[in-house]
Design an enzyme around this catalytic site. Structure first.
Site, mmCIF file in Angstrom:
data_model
loop_
_atom_site.group_PDB
_atom_site.id
_atom_site.type_symbol
_atom_site.label_atom_id
_atom_site.label_comp_id
_atom_site.label_asym_id
_atom_site.label_seq_id
_atom_site.Cartn_x
_atom_site.Cartn_y
_atom_site.Cartn_z
ATOM 1 N N ALA A 1 0.817 -1.214 0.000
ATOM 2 C CA ALA A 1 0.000 0.000 0.000
ATOM 3 C C ALA A 1 0.853 1.267 0.000
ATOM 4 O O ALA A 1 2.093 1.220 0.080
ATOM 5 C CB ALA A 1 -0.946 -0.013 1.194
ATOM 6 N N HIS A 2 0.172 2.405 -0.053
ATOM 7 C CA HIS A 2 0.834 3.703 -0.188
ATOM 8 C C HIS A 2 1.782 3.995 0.983
ATOM 9 O O HIS A 2 1.514 3.662 2.136
ATOM 10 C CB HIS A 2 -0.206 4.817 -0.309
ATOM 11 C CG HIS A 2 -1.100 4.941 0.896
ATOM 12 N ND1 HIS A 2 -0.763 5.680 2.005
ATOM 13 C CD2 HIS A 2 -2.321 4.420 1.140
ATOM 14 C CE1 HIS A 2 -1.734 5.617 2.889
ATOM 15 N NE2 HIS A 2 -2.694 4.844 2.384
ATOM 16 N N ASN A 3 2.888 4.620 0.655
ATOM 17 C CA ASN A 3 3.874 5.112 1.630
ATOM 18 C C ASN A 3 4.562 4.018 2.438
ATOM 19 O O ASN A 3 5.175 4.297 3.477
ATOM 20 C CB ASN A 3 3.240 6.131 2.586
ATOM 21 C CG ASN A 3 2.899 7.432 1.898
ATOM 22 O OD1 ASN A 3 1.762 7.627 1.468
ATOM 23 N ND2 ASN A 3 3.880 8.325 1.777
ATOM 24 N N THR B 1 1.706 2.964 4.984
ATOM 25 C CA THR B 1 2.657 3.640 5.867
ATOM 26 C C THR B 1 3.324 2.661 6.830
ATOM 27 O O THR B 1 3.653 3.002 7.967
ATOM 28 C CB THR B 1 1.973 4.783 6.651
ATOM 29 O OG1 THR B 1 1.066 5.470 5.782
ATOM 30 C CG2 THR B 1 2.989 5.816 7.133
#
Length: 344
Positions: free
Chosen positions: A239-241, A259
């Site tokens: 997922a993102h980051n 994250t």
């Protein structure tokens, strides 16, 4: 190409036991051996096959001692599996490589293509892209505007690299993988969910392999980073980051929530899940279908959902089989206790 056992042994620093002039030209599993093939024995479960295999040469570990006659020539090495991988890499490198840009590819005028590249039909390369030397890009690949691909990369059919993302040197992207799609970012409102623009990128460092249909989301801001040497199987979601540490390996269907920072040399078994905004220390092993919540210190072996120490999990699951018996015993003891109370 044909090689002798002596040539192979020299390449893998092995010792020939048998006919050093035995010729090989292909690979085969030990149980499916044919004359002219080289096989390997690393897992003791397959030991019986070495006495009946028809392969001409078999790689074995140095501590292997046969208990009966073997017709195949043996090459003793420190690690048979690693030696086989080395030989297969040499074999793959010896194959002729395609070069040139197909007239059916769509290459933006501002894109830069390195030397000795192969760009197959129906590849799309966007404005301002940079592709390094010796890259092999197969049909249907889409590389978005401003993306950069390093040297010696292979991108298989129908993979997508979104705009502005970065791929390092010597990377392999398998069919259908998606690098840089939007992260799952939505703000709840009275009327539903409002999309949060995902303005970051994905950075994939050198020597990374990404499996078929694996997705790595772009950052909301900043970068989603896959560090050098990471190996990702098919159908994985990053997922993102997120930040995935060097040399971490993940089996199929692993999901890492947003994250999350995962350390170096971690291992994730199939269908493992990692909760968001967590830190996983170096050399953590997360078993199949294991679900981690929160931070982990590193160096742990985890099983279960929620995750717990592997040894504790094994002990706990051993009791599951005994639960019906234990329940019956507790009920009997309860009845006996009640009977004793009633006598008083």
């Amino acid at each position: 190409m044909i090689f002798t056992a002596k040539q192979i042994a020299s390449f893998v620093n092995g010792e020939v036991i048998g006919n050093e002039n035995a010729e090989i030209y292909t690979f085969a599993k030990i149980e499916e051996g044919v004359p002219g093939a080289i096989s390997f024995l690393a897992n003791p479960k397959y030991t019986d096959y070495i006495y009946s295999t028809r392969s001409s040469v078999v790689l074995v570990n140095k501590d292997f001692n046969p208990t009966q006659e073997i017709s195949a020539t043996l090459i003793k090495v420190d690690n048979a599996y690693e030696s086989l991988a080395k030989l297969m890499a040499m074999y793959e490198a010896s194959k002729p490589k395609k070069q040139g840009v197909s007239s059916l590819a769509s290459i933006a005028p501002t894109a830069k293509i390195g030397e000795n590249c192969y760009i197959a039909p129906f590849v799309v390369v966007g404005e301002g892209c940079e592709i390094g030397d010796n890259c092999h890009i197969q049909s249907g690949v889409s590389i978005g505007d401003g993306a950069r691909i390093g040297n010696d990369c292979i991108i298989y059919a129908n993979a997508s690299v979104y705009h502005d993302c970065r791929i390092g040197n010597n990377c392999i992207l398998h069919s259908g993988c998606v690098i840089g799609a939007d992260g799952f970012g939505f703000a709840p409102t009275a009327d539903g969910y409002e999309k949060i623009p995902q303005i970051g990128i994905v950075v994939v460092e050198d020597n990374v392999e990404i499996g078929a249909n694996t997705c790595i989301d772009r950052a909301t801001m900043g970068t989603t980073t896959i560090h050098s040497g990471v190996k990702l199987d098919n159908l994985i979601q990053i997922a993102h980051n997120c930040e995935i540490g060097s040399h971490t390996a993940m089996a199929a269907q692993v999901a890492v929530a947003g994250t999350t920072k995962m350390g170096e040399w971690c291992i994730c078994g199939g269908q493992a899940g990692v909760s968001g905004h967590s830190t996983i220390g170096d050399r953590t092993t997360i078993g199949p279908q294991c679900g981690t919540i929160g931070n982990r210190k590193g160096g742990e072996r985890l099983l279960g959902s929620p995750a717990m120490d592997a040894k504790e999990y094994i002990r706990a699951t051993a009791y599951l089989k005994r639960l019906p018996e234990m329940d019956k015993k507790i009920k009997e003891l309860t009845r006996e206790l009640e009977a004793l109370k009633n006598k008083q």
